[in-house]
Design a protein around this motif. Structure first.
Motif, PDB file in Angstrom:
ATOM      1  N   TYR A 128      61.390  44.228  50.253  1.00 35.19           N
ATOM      2  CA  TYR A 128      62.474  43.247  50.239  1.00 35.19           C
ATOM      3  C   TYR A 128      62.493  42.386  51.501  1.00 35.19           C
ATOM      4  O   TYR A 128      63.205  41.375  51.553  1.00 35.19           O
ATOM      5  CB  TYR A 128      63.832  43.953  50.128  1.00 35.19           C
ATOM      6  CG  TYR A 128      63.990  44.837  48.921  1.00 35.19           C
ATOM      7  CD1 TYR A 128      64.044  44.294  47.634  1.00 35.19           C
ATOM      8  CD2 TYR A 128      64.101  46.218  49.051  1.00 35.19           C
ATOM      9  CE1 TYR A 128      64.199  45.103  46.521  1.00 35.19           C
ATOM     10  CE2 TYR A 128      64.251  47.033  47.947  1.00 35.19           C
ATOM     11  CZ  TYR A 128      64.304  46.473  46.687  1.00 35.19           C
ATOM     12  OH  TYR A 128      64.454  47.279  45.583  1.00 35.19           O
ATOM     13  N   PHE A 129      61.757  42.778  52.499  1.00 34.07           N
ATOM     14  CA  PHE A 129      61.872  42.157  53.821  1.00 34.07           C
ATOM     15  C   PHE A 129      61.548  40.667  53.807  1.00 34.07           C
ATOM     16  O   PHE A 129      62.282  39.852  54.383  1.00 34.07           O
ATOM     17  CB  PHE A 129      60.949  42.883  54.814  1.00 34.07           C
ATOM     18  CG  PHE A 129      60.930  42.278  56.191  1.00 34.07           C
ATOM     19  CD1 PHE A 129      61.940  42.559  57.103  1.00 34.07           C
ATOM     20  CD2 PHE A 129      59.901  41.430  56.576  1.00 34.07           C
ATOM     21  CE1 PHE A 129      61.928  42.003  58.375  1.00 34.07           C
ATOM     22  CE2 PHE A 129      59.882  40.871  57.839  1.00 34.07           C
ATOM     23  CZ  PHE A 129      60.900  41.148  58.741  1.00 34.07           C
ATOM     24  N   ASP A 130      60.472  40.278  53.172  1.00 29.40           N
ATOM     25  CA  ASP A 130      60.070  38.870  53.187  1.00 29.40           C
ATOM     26  C   ASP A 130      61.135  37.980  52.542  1.00 29.40           C
ATOM     27  O   ASP A 130      61.411  36.877  53.034  1.00 29.40           O
ATOM     28  CB  ASP A 130      58.724  38.686  52.489  1.00 29.40           C
ATOM     29  CG  ASP A 130      57.567  39.257  53.291  1.00 29.40           C
ATOM     30  OD1 ASP A 130      57.712  39.385  54.525  1.00 29.40           O
ATOM     31  OD2 ASP A 130      56.530  39.591  52.688  1.00 29.40           O
ATOM     32  N   ASP A 131      61.735  38.450  51.465  1.00 29.19           N
ATOM     33  CA  ASP A 131      62.794  37.676  50.821  1.00 29.19           C
ATOM     34  C   ASP A 131      64.037  37.611  51.721  1.00 29.19           C
ATOM     35  O   ASP A 131      64.727  36.579  51.759  1.00 29.19           O
ATOM     36  CB  ASP A 131      63.158  38.285  49.470  1.00 29.19           C
ATOM     37  CG  ASP A 131      62.072  38.051  48.427  1.00 29.19           C
ATOM     38  OD1 ASP A 131      61.282  37.103  48.588  1.00 29.19           O
ATOM     39  OD2 ASP A 131      62.008  38.832  47.454  1.00 29.19           O
ATOM     40  N   ASP A 132      64.320  38.690  52.431  1.00 24.66           N
ATOM     41  CA  ASP A 132      65.438  38.675  53.384  1.00 24.66           C
ATOM     42  C   ASP A 132      65.187  37.625  54.462  1.00 24.66           C
ATOM     43  O   ASP A 132      66.089  36.872  54.848  1.00 24.66           O
ATOM     44  CB  ASP A 132      65.595  40.044  54.046  1.00 24.66           C
ATOM     45  CG  ASP A 132      66.108  41.121  53.099  1.00 24.66           C
ATOM     46  OD1 ASP A 132      66.519  40.783  51.967  1.00 24.66           O
ATOM     47  OD2 ASP A 132      66.100  42.296  53.487  1.00 24.66           O
ATOM     48  N   LEU A 133      63.961  37.588  54.955  1.00 29.26           N
ATOM     49  CA  LEU A 133      63.607  36.651  56.014  1.00 29.26           C
ATOM     50  C   LEU A 133      63.734  35.205  55.522  1.00 29.26           C
ATOM     51  O   LEU A 133      64.210  34.324  56.249  1.00 29.26           O
ATOM     52  CB  LEU A 133      62.181  36.929  56.486  1.00 29.26           C
ATOM     53  CG  LEU A 133      61.826  36.594  57.934  1.00 29.26           C
ATOM     54  CD1 LEU A 133      62.751  37.285  58.912  1.00 29.26           C
ATOM     55  CD2 LEU A 133      60.381  36.967  58.219  1.00 29.26           C
ATOM     56  N   ALA A 134      63.336  34.969  54.303  1.00 28.01           N
ATOM     57  CA  ALA A 134      63.451  33.625  53.735  1.00 28.01           C
ATOM     58  C   ALA A 134      64.914  33.211  53.609  1.00 28.01           C
ATOM     59  O   ALA A 134      65.272  32.046  53.858  1.00 28.01           O
ATOM     60  CB  ALA A 134      62.771  33.579  52.367  1.00 28.01           C
ATOM     61  N   ALA A 135      65.780  34.149  53.243  1.00 34.33           N
ATOM     62  CA  ALA A 135      67.214  33.844  53.154  1.00 34.33           C
ATOM     63  C   ALA A 135      67.789  33.567  54.536  1.00 34.33           C
ATOM     64  O   ALA A 135      68.584  32.637  54.720  1.00 34.33           O
ATOM     65  CB  ALA A 135      67.955  35.000  52.490  1.00 34.33           C
ATOM     66  N   LEU A 136      67.388  34.344  55.515  1.00 40.25           N
ATOM     67  CA  LEU A 136      67.859  34.127  56.885  1.00 40.25           C
ATOM     68  C   LEU A 136      67.508  32.736  57.386  1.00 40.25           C
ATOM     69  O   LEU A 136      68.286  32.111  58.127  1.00 40.25           O
ATOM     70  CB  LEU A 136      67.249  35.178  57.825  1.00 40.25           C
ATOM     71  CG  LEU A 136      67.976  36.503  57.972  1.00 40.25           C
ATOM     72  CD1 LEU A 136      67.139  37.456  58.815  1.00 40.25           C
ATOM     73  CD2 LEU A 136      69.345  36.301  58.602  1.00 40.25           C
ATOM     74  N   ALA A 137      66.351  32.246  57.005  1.00 41.30           N
ATOM     75  CA  ALA A 137      65.912  30.922  57.452  1.00 41.30           C
ATOM     76  C   ALA A 137      66.837  29.822  56.943  1.00 41.30           C
ATOM     77  O   ALA A 137      66.845  28.714  57.496  1.00 41.30           O
ATOM     78  CB  ALA A 137      64.485  30.663  56.975  1.00 41.30           C
ATOM     79  N   ARG A 138      67.627  30.117  55.935  1.00 41.66           N
ATOM     80  CA  ARG A 138      68.568  29.136  55.375  1.00 41.66           C
ATOM     81  C   ARG A 138      69.960  29.271  55.985  1.00 41.66           C
ATOM     82  O   ARG A 138      70.904  28.618  55.532  1.00 41.66           O
ATOM     83  CB  ARG A 138      68.639  29.315  53.864  1.00 41.66           C
ATOM     84  CG  ARG A 138      67.308  29.105  53.150  1.00 41.66           C
ATOM     85  CD  ARG A 138      67.342  29.668  51.733  1.00 41.66           C
ATOM     86  NE  ARG A 138      68.398  29.055  50.929  1.00 41.66           N
ATOM     87  CZ  ARG A 138      68.872  29.594  49.793  1.00 41.66           C
ATOM     88  NH1 ARG A 138      68.360  30.758  49.343  1.00 41.66           N
ATOM     89  NH2 ARG A 138      69.819  28.986  49.119  1.00 41.66           N
ATOM     90  N   THR A 139      70.101  30.124  56.999  1.00 37.40           N
ATOM     91  CA  THR A 139      71.397  30.343  57.648  1.00 37.40           C
ATOM     92  C   THR A 139      71.293  30.032  59.137  1.00 37.40           C
ATOM     93  O   THR A 139      70.209  29.767  59.668  1.00 37.40           O
ATOM     94  CB  THR A 139      71.849  31.808  57.489  1.00 37.40           C
ATOM     95  OG1 THR A 139      71.058  32.653  58.361  1.00 37.40           O
ATOM     96  CG2 THR A 139      71.698  32.293  56.056  1.00 37.40           C
ATOM     97  N   GLY A 140      72.433  30.127  59.805  1.00 36.57           N
ATOM     98  CA  GLY A 140      72.456  29.967  61.257  1.00 36.57           C
ATOM     99  C   GLY A 140      72.459  31.288  61.995  1.00 36.57           C
ATOM    100  O   GLY A 140      72.593  31.321  63.225  1.00 36.57           O
ATOM    101  N   TYR A 141      72.291  32.391  61.284  1.00 35.47           N
ATOM    102  CA  TYR A 141      72.326  33.711  61.918  1.00 35.47           C
ATOM    103  C   TYR A 141      71.056  33.969  62.717  1.00 35.47           C
ATOM    104  O   TYR A 141      69.950  33.749  62.226  1.00 35.47           O
ATOM    105  CB  TYR A 141      72.499  34.809  60.866  1.00 35.47           C
ATOM    106  CG  TYR A 141      73.789  34.685  60.078  1.00 35.47           C
ATOM    107  CD1 TYR A 141      75.008  34.502  60.723  1.00 35.47           C
ATOM    108  CD2 TYR A 141      73.782  34.743  58.690  1.00 35.47           C
ATOM    109  CE1 TYR A 141      76.191  34.389  60.002  1.00 35.47           C
ATOM    110  CE2 TYR A 141      74.952  34.637  57.961  1.00 35.47           C
ATOM    111  CZ  TYR A 141      76.159  34.452  58.622  1.00 35.47           C
ATOM    112  OH  TYR A 141      77.321  34.339  57.905  1.00 35.47           O
TER     113      TYR A 141
END
Length: 273
Positions: A71-84
């Protein structure tokens, strides 16, 4: 980079955006959880909620799934769309895994046997700002059944892991976060454990329910008696050279550092690890 959040860090399932704002209001920082709090079938929705319902990035941490979880790569892709930019890496075991989060401030969650064994090298990684340990996942990784005995005390292996994470964090100049207390109704037990965490040198304690926040805050705040004693000791030290006696105790520089830490906690100043 420094870690200036705490003392009460509240986990919130990332697939429950209806809880995001309430968690942020009640705790010192929120850990939006993409890992254990979210069922496999709900992880995609959790990532979308993470993007669609932003919180204050300064007081928000995102826990991502382990690097080898699938699941990690998808988590990382979602993070890239946030300011976190503060990320807790579940089941951290090596520096190579930490390096997958280049550009983020990483809280390394060491909760397996491998993670505890490698904790010193993990703590030294430049992107790591804090370490946390996890009791139940650790025991599961060892084939155990519970981190605590029948009296509610940590088993020896859990005590060793807790101490190892705290010592590695201190040696590397990083903050340490204590593990969650899973017996939610037992607030006195939580407060005692959080008091021990504060006295031992932890910067914060994680929790899993809003009702636990107050107990943690109370535990990390020095009592009026502690503040008065520390103030008097530091005032007495101004007229002394080297070791001296105060209130029947021998006082030297380490004891004075304890007193300064008490006053820093009492005034709400950030703690330096």
């Amino acid at each position: 980079m420094t870690f200036d959040l705490g003392p009460a860090l509240l986990f919130c399932p990332a697939d429950r955006p209806d809880r995001f704002d309430k968690a942020a209001e009640r705790a010192d920082a929120v850990i939006l959880d993409l890992e254990d709090a979210v069922a496999p079938g709900d992880k995609a929705a959790a990532r979308e909620a993470l993007v669609a319902h932003p919180l204050d990035a300064a007081t928000t941490i995102v826990r991502v799934n382990a690097v080898d979880s699938g699941y990690f790569d998808d988590d990382l892709a979602a993070l890239a769309r946030t300011g976190y930019r503060r990320v807790m890496l579940a089941k951290t075991e090596t520096v190579v895994q930490v390096d997958r989060l280049d550009g983020f401030e990483v809280i390394a969650l060491c909760e397996t046997a491998a993670g505890i064994v490698n904790v010193a090298s993990i703590a030294a990684a430049p992107s790591v700002v804090a370490l946390m340990w996890g009791a139940e996942d650790l025991l599961a990784s060892l084939g155990g059944t519970s981190s605590r005995d029948d009296d509610g005390r940590y088993r020896a292996v859990a005590v060793h892991a807790r101490s190892s994470v705290l010592l590695a964090a201190g040696a590397a100049g990083k903050a340490a976060i204590d593990s969650v207390y899973v017996d939610i109704p037992d607030l006195p037990g939580l407060e005692r454990e959080a008091q021990d965490a504060r006295a031992s040198g932890f910067s914060a304690t994680a929790c899993i329910h809003p009702s636990q926040v107050s107990a943690i805050r109370t535990a990390y705040l020095p009592s009026p008696e502690e503040v008065a004693s520390a103030t008097a000791m530091l005032l007495a030290a101004e007229g002394e050279r080297g070791v001296f006696r105060f209130d029947g105790r021998m006082v030297d520089e380490p004891v004075l550092r304890h007193a300064r830490a008490v006053l820093a906690r009492g005034t709400g100043q950030p703690q330096q690890p």
